[in-house]
Design a protein around this motif. Structure first.
Motif, mmCIF file in Angstrom:
data_model
loop_
_atom_site.group_PDB
_atom_site.id
_atom_site.type_symbol
_atom_site.label_atom_id
_atom_site.label_comp_id
_atom_site.label_asym_id
_atom_site.label_seq_id
_atom_site.Cartn_x
_atom_site.Cartn_y
_atom_site.Cartn_z
ATOM 1 N N ASN B 321 0.794 -1.377 0.162
ATOM 2 C CA ASN B 321 -0.077 -0.006 0.118
ATOM 3 C C ASN B 321 0.842 1.280 -0.033
ATOM 4 O OD1 ASN B 321 0.247 1.255 2.852
ATOM 5 N ND2 ASN B 321 0.046 -0.980 3.367
ATOM 6 N N GLY B 393 -1.233 -3.238 5.225
ATOM 7 C CA GLY B 393 -2.543 -2.620 5.348
ATOM 8 C C GLY B 393 -3.020 -2.366 6.644
ATOM 9 N N THR B 415 -9.300 -3.734 2.186
ATOM 10 C CA THR B 415 -8.848 -5.128 2.658
ATOM 11 C C THR B 415 -8.966 -5.505 4.200
ATOM 12 O OG1 THR B 415 -6.642 -4.629 2.819
ATOM 13 C CG2 THR B 415 -7.272 -5.239 0.648
ATOM 14 N N LEU B 469 -4.237 5.285 -0.094
ATOM 15 C CA LEU B 469 -3.739 4.159 0.410
ATOM 16 C C LEU B 469 -3.651 2.867 -0.844
ATOM 17 C CD1 LEU B 469 -3.609 2.279 2.858
ATOM 18 C CD2 LEU B 469 -6.058 1.788 2.552
ATOM 19 N N VAL B 471 -4.445 0.040 -1.478
ATOM 20 C CA VAL B 471 -4.134 -1.344 -0.912
ATOM 21 C C VAL B 471 -4.647 -2.444 -1.797
ATOM 22 C CG1 VAL B 471 -5.893 -1.290 1.054
ATOM 23 C CG2 VAL B 471 -3.644 -2.624 1.525
#
Lengths: 89, 960
Positions: B321, B393, B415, B469, B471
């Motif tokens: 990420n 993450g 996630t 982010l 991710v």
């Protein structure tokens, strides 16, 4: 820690209360009550999942009362003084 | 690992105030504002503990409550705290810090050899292996090897933990950007606010992540908000963990103090709760990912900016990420060589400066012994590194939301599980709610206030760079090479999860219990999601489908002393005390608890058994004094009182004449004897229920219940006067003589005051009640007097008693006297099946025609059985010792022994010179004269069934 509304004292913490049984479990009087009817009074409970009406006693004031409560989400929708013969135990 | 303190920097520490403590005996230097963990890192200590099961070397992983590895026992002048997280305990001068589960030190642990046998020690190994012959043979040694911190058995609290009940309009949990925005918004709208944070300083991620709010640098903005809250009369509790969210939105807080005071427990009932608890960074799965020197990337950034500690010189960052790039760049700027291994194909090279980025690569394994020395990538290349940072993450800290029965929803974008449908009275904000950028986070804080915000006050807004982010899932894979650690603290590897799935522990709750995943003191804060993801993969399900285990309080461990508060020691279950306790102590009373009351068991300094025998013997000879103040005295008053007691008692009571008493039973609705005792009728509409000492509260509640339900509040009035009166008893052949000497002004002749009658007298101006009832079988008088005037009467009784060679009776000798007479104690000589006709009182059952409690139950099939256990006496053979209480009567049926009842009371009678025994024996009433076998602990003796009353069966002594 739930907050229960005592109809006499207002909202108090649950540790001040004691469960008295399901409301509406009326006592059958007399010697000719059938065994089935008596066993129902002693032992058979609806134990509803969700809203129900119960008898509780506020130990600090000693008063029994009826409370409507949801057994799933623990929401209390109200309480009231007992009418005649709403014995729960 | 070559972590070190930089020459400058560190917003939390004060370099002007150095300190030192010891770790495993070694001196560690630090500064005020350090945690134990930051000081250990700064001193280059890589190995800080040993793992729970395999004794693997472990280092610091995180920088806060999520820490799974760095558990330490911390000893200071205030005592010892076991299993403290080094990342949350402030460093202090003179602390003695010890690693846990390691001996002699974390670095040189003699059980480290266990790890070599790891392949033979999978999940559930111990339970499967040490079954035969008995797990308990092995348990002590295994537990000793597996234990964590050491409890200080001599620990004594110097102070009681304070407990505070509080309320407010809005309680905000978490003083990060979202929580601060919420608190500021609620305060601006005129609501009372409590803001809690488990750190010492407010700001959360603003203290180490770049951020600018309303044109001010993040940390300065945070401190300004808190200053404004404080000056506005609101409450900011730092070093305080909201560890539990209970029914009806009660929040429990544990506040730690820095001045030696024990923790304070707060119970707060806010009208609205805003949870801004943030998120916890996840580890990245690869082989040997538990080596010391492998840290959370966010933690590394926190150590750099808050403590001026550089965690390594040659750093590999493994990530999936964008958030890993700020730590990577910052560490590079501080002088480290940084390589980012980004599993995403595009990587994030544009986001970092001064770093190398390997995109589309993952770390397959870490290498090193005792500390990380390099990594092996999935393409086979190796990198040298003295530190590996992982950023897998973020897992939102949903604990409190879930405790409130909030449902979680899976977010593919993050996630992670995030709070789903809103819970009444609770708002969620910030990283907990899945926000990424600072502007989103600040806005979510204000929005979470719902009706408790103000539309007119401005929302704080981000004026700096916004985080992203991006991710992607980077989960543990089945059949991976090497040992991939999922739960560091419980020593659970990916292989253990796979084993559990293979053995069909595919429910997440089963997985947890089988492997102990998430069951350690950190409750799987870093590990749970990786474990769930692997279970999902192995069982071919989506992570959302696998779900999570149940979140329960406490979020972090809370000291028992804090939860207990003043309810400890003698205050844990306070005993009730007699008004005359001091007098009994002066008479060398030996006190014991009986049904919640502290009462004299016997008197004297000698051996108790002999003293009890002597008291019982002498009581039959002249006169005995006994304090019966605990006996129930519940008044029943009103126009329907007689009708009421008729309903309550098994025996007809309405026919009782005023001034008289009657013995009777109370039954439960199932017909079982609930209590026994004497009912006194003072006048037409006034009764006194004298119930068993330990049953007063229960009897009172029962009377109230029937009164309110069946008789009406205005027809009967009930008052429990037990504690208002002391009841002093005179019993024995010379009882009347002593009563006459007391001169209470009441006629004592048997016509005026026969057995089972009451009368009124006076003592020193106070009215006293004299009841001729007996629990000894001898002529007895119970004198009830105001409790606060009882002492003078007792003194007077003792004084007059000298002429009669009187004896003081403790409760134990009274038990012998009543057993000689076959008088029962409810719950001892009866059990949960005993009905009145089993005790030989069948009259009311057959004769009564009006309703009473339990009546219908006396006519059921079970009540009519011929083989019911009935109260009898048992006589042992000449010269034998008493039978054991609890011994069973046995008989053979078809060659097999079976119980035909049991001994309920058994004593040596000094007056009769032989044992007296009460028992409940099958068909006992019809078997008097029969000899039965009585078995106890394998020894069989013979006893003859006799009537329960062994002494003065004609009852002459009652009137003597």
């Amino acid at each position: 820690m739930q907050l229960f509304p005592c109809p006499f004292c207002g909202p108090r913490e649950e540790s001040e209360f004691h469960y008295g049984g399901e409301a509406g479990n009326l006592r059958p009087d007399g010697g000719d009550v059938t065994a089935e009817r008596w066993a129902g009074y002693l032992h058979m409970r609806d134990n509803p999942k969700g809203p129900g009406r119960e008898i509780w006693v506020h130990l600090t004031c000693g008063e029994f009362f009826a409370m409507s409560r949801d057994s799933v989400n623990h929401k209390v929708s109200g309480s009231s003084t007992l009418g005649k013969s709403e014995h729960g135990a | 690992m070559s972590a070190s303190r930089l020459a400058d920097g560190g917003s939390d520490i004060d370099r002007a105030r150095p300190l030192s403590f010891t770790f495993d005996g070694r001196r560690v230097e630090g500064f005020a504002g350090d945690t134990i963990a930051s000081a250990l890192l700064a001193s280059g200590q890589a190995v800080v503990g040993r793992s729970f099961k395999y004794h693997r070397p472990r280092g610091i992983w995180g920088s806060g409550v999520e820490e799974p590895n760095a558990l330490v026992d911390v000893e200071s002048a205030d005592g010892r705290v076991p299993n403290a997280r080094a990342t949350t305990v402030p460093a202090k001068d003179g602390l003695v810090v010890k690693s846990v589960n390691a001996s002699p030190t974390a670095l040189a642990d003699r059980n480290a050899v266990l790890d070599r046998f790891a392949r033979f020690l999978p999940a559930a190994f111990y339970y499967k292996t040490f079954m035969w012959p008995d797990w308990h043979l092995f348990e002590p040694r295994i537990r000793a090897m597996a234990g964590l911190g050491v409890v200080d058995r001599d620990w004594k609290p110097r102070q009681v933990s304070a407990q505070i009940n509080h309320h407010c309009d809005v309680l905000v949990v978490g003083a990060g950007p979202a929580g601060l925005a919420a608190a500021a918004g609620a305060a601006a709208a005129g609501h009372s606010v409590i803001l809690v944070d488990d750190r010492t300083h407010p700001g959360g991620s603003l203290r180490h992540r770049a951020g600018e709010v309303d044109g001010v640098e993040g940390t300065a903005w945070a401190e300004a908000i808190v200053a404004r809250l404080n000056s506005g009369g609101h409450l900011m509790l730092s070093d305080t963990t909201a560890f539990g969210l209970y029914d009806h939105n009660l929040v429990a807080l544990n506040q730690r103090h820095h001045d030696g005071r024990p923790d304070t427990l707060w119970r707060v009932r806010p009208r609205r709760i805003v949870l801004a608890t943030g998120a916890i960074e996840r580890p990245v799965p690869f082989a040997n990912n538990d080596l010391p020197g492998i840290l959370s990337a966010d933690a590394a950034l926190a150590y750099l900016r808050r403590h001026g500690v550089l965690v390594g010189r040659e750093i590999v960052v493994a990530t999936n990420n964008d958030n890993a790039y700020e730590p990577a760049s910052a560490l590079a700027a501080a002088g480290a060589l940084v390589t980012v291994v980004d599993c995403r194909r595009e990587g994030g090279a544009q986001m970092g400066t001064g770093i190398r980025v390997l995109a589309g690569r993952t770390v397959a394994a870490a290498r090193g012994h005792n500390t990380v020395q390099g990594v092996l990538l999935d393409d086979g290349t190796t990198l040298v590194a003295d530190c590996v940072l992982v950023s897998g993450g973020w897992t939102p800290t949903v604990h409190l939301f879930s405790q409130a029965k909030g449902k979680l929803a899976w977010s593919d974008q993050l996630t992670a599980f995030v709070p789903g449908e809103a819970v009444d009275g609770i708002g969620v904000a910030g990283a907990l709610a899945g926000t990424v950028s600072l502007s989103e986070t600040l806005a979510s804080g204000t929005a979470a206030l719902d009706g408790f915000g103000s539309s007119s006050s401005p929302v704080p807004h981000s004026t700096g760079v916004e985080a992203t982010l991006g991710v992607v899932g980077l989960w543990p894979k089945p059949k991976a090479k090497g040992r991939v650690w999922i739960d560091y603290q419980s020593d659970v590897t990916a292989k253990d999860v796979e084993l559990a799935a293979r053995e069909n522990f595919v429910s997440v709750e089963h997985l947890k219990r089988y492997t102990t995943l998430g069951m350690a003191t950190d409750q799987g804060k870093t590990s749970n999601l990786n474990g769930l993801a692997l279970l999902a993969e192995v069982t071919g399900r989506a992570i959302a489908e696998v779900g999570t285990t149940t979140y329960r309080p406490p979020f972090t461990p809370v000291p028992f002393a804090s939860l207990a508060g003043s309810r400890r020691g003698s205050m844990h279950a306070p005993v009730r005390r007699l008004p005359l306790e001091a007098k009994h102590r002066a008479a060398r009373g030996v006190f014991q608890e009986y049904g919640g009351w502290l009462r004299p068991a016997c008197y004297g300094n000698g051996e108790a058994r002999a003293a009890i025998q002597e008291e019982a013997r002498r009581a039959r000879q002249s006169v005995a004094l006994f304090d019966g103040s605990t006996l129930g005295k519940i008044e029943v008053i009103g126009p329907r009182a007689a009708e009421f007691v008729d309903f309550i008692y098994y025996n007809t009571m309405s026919t009782l004449n005023p001034g008289h008493c009657r013995y009777g039973f109370m039954l439960s609705e199932n017909g079982v004897v609930f209590d026994d005792g004497v009912l006194v009728r003072l006048d037409e509409h006034r009764f006194i229920v004298s119930c068993s000492s330990s049953h007063v509260a229960a009897v009172h509640a029962r009377l109230e219940e029937w009164r309110q339900d069946r008789f009406g509040r205005d027809a009967v009035y009930i008052h429990n006067a037990t504690a208002q009166y002391a009841t002093l008893t005179v019993s024995g052949p010379n009882a009347r003589g002593l009563m006459e000497a007391l001169d209470l002004g009441a006629a004592l002749d048997d016509t005026s005051l026969p057995h089972m009658a009451v009368s009124a007298g006076r003592f020193a101006g106070d009215e006293v009640r004299i009841a001729r009832v007996s629990f000894t079988g001898d002529r007895s008088y119970e004198i009830s007097i105001r409790a606060d005037r009882a002492e003078a009467l007792w003194e007077r009784m003792r004084q007059e008693a000298r002429a009669f060679d009187a004896v003081l009776l403790g409760l134990e000798s009274l038990m012998i006297l009543r057993a000689e007479k076959g008088y029962i104690v409810i719950g001892k000589d009866t059990d949960g099946n005993t009905m009145p006709h089993d005790l030989g009182v069948a009259g009311p059952r057959t004769k009564r025609t009006n309703e009473f409690v339990g009546r219908r139950s006396l006519f059921t099939e079970a009540a009519n059985r011929s083989d019911r256990n009935q109260l009898v006496g048992l006589a042992v053979r000449e010269g034998e010792a008493p039978l054991a209480t609890g011994a069973h009567g046995v008989e053979k049926r078809e060659g097999r022994p079976r119980s035909i009842g049991f001994v309920t009371s058994s004593y040596q009678s000094p007056t009769l010179g032989r044992p007296v025994t009460l028992a409940l024996i099958e068909r006992g009433a019809a078997r008097h004269g029969e000899t039965i076998d009585v078995q106890h602990l394998g020894v069989v003796r013979q006893a003859t069934i006799v009537a329960p009353c062994a002494f003065d069966p004609e009852g002459r002594r009652l009137h003597a």
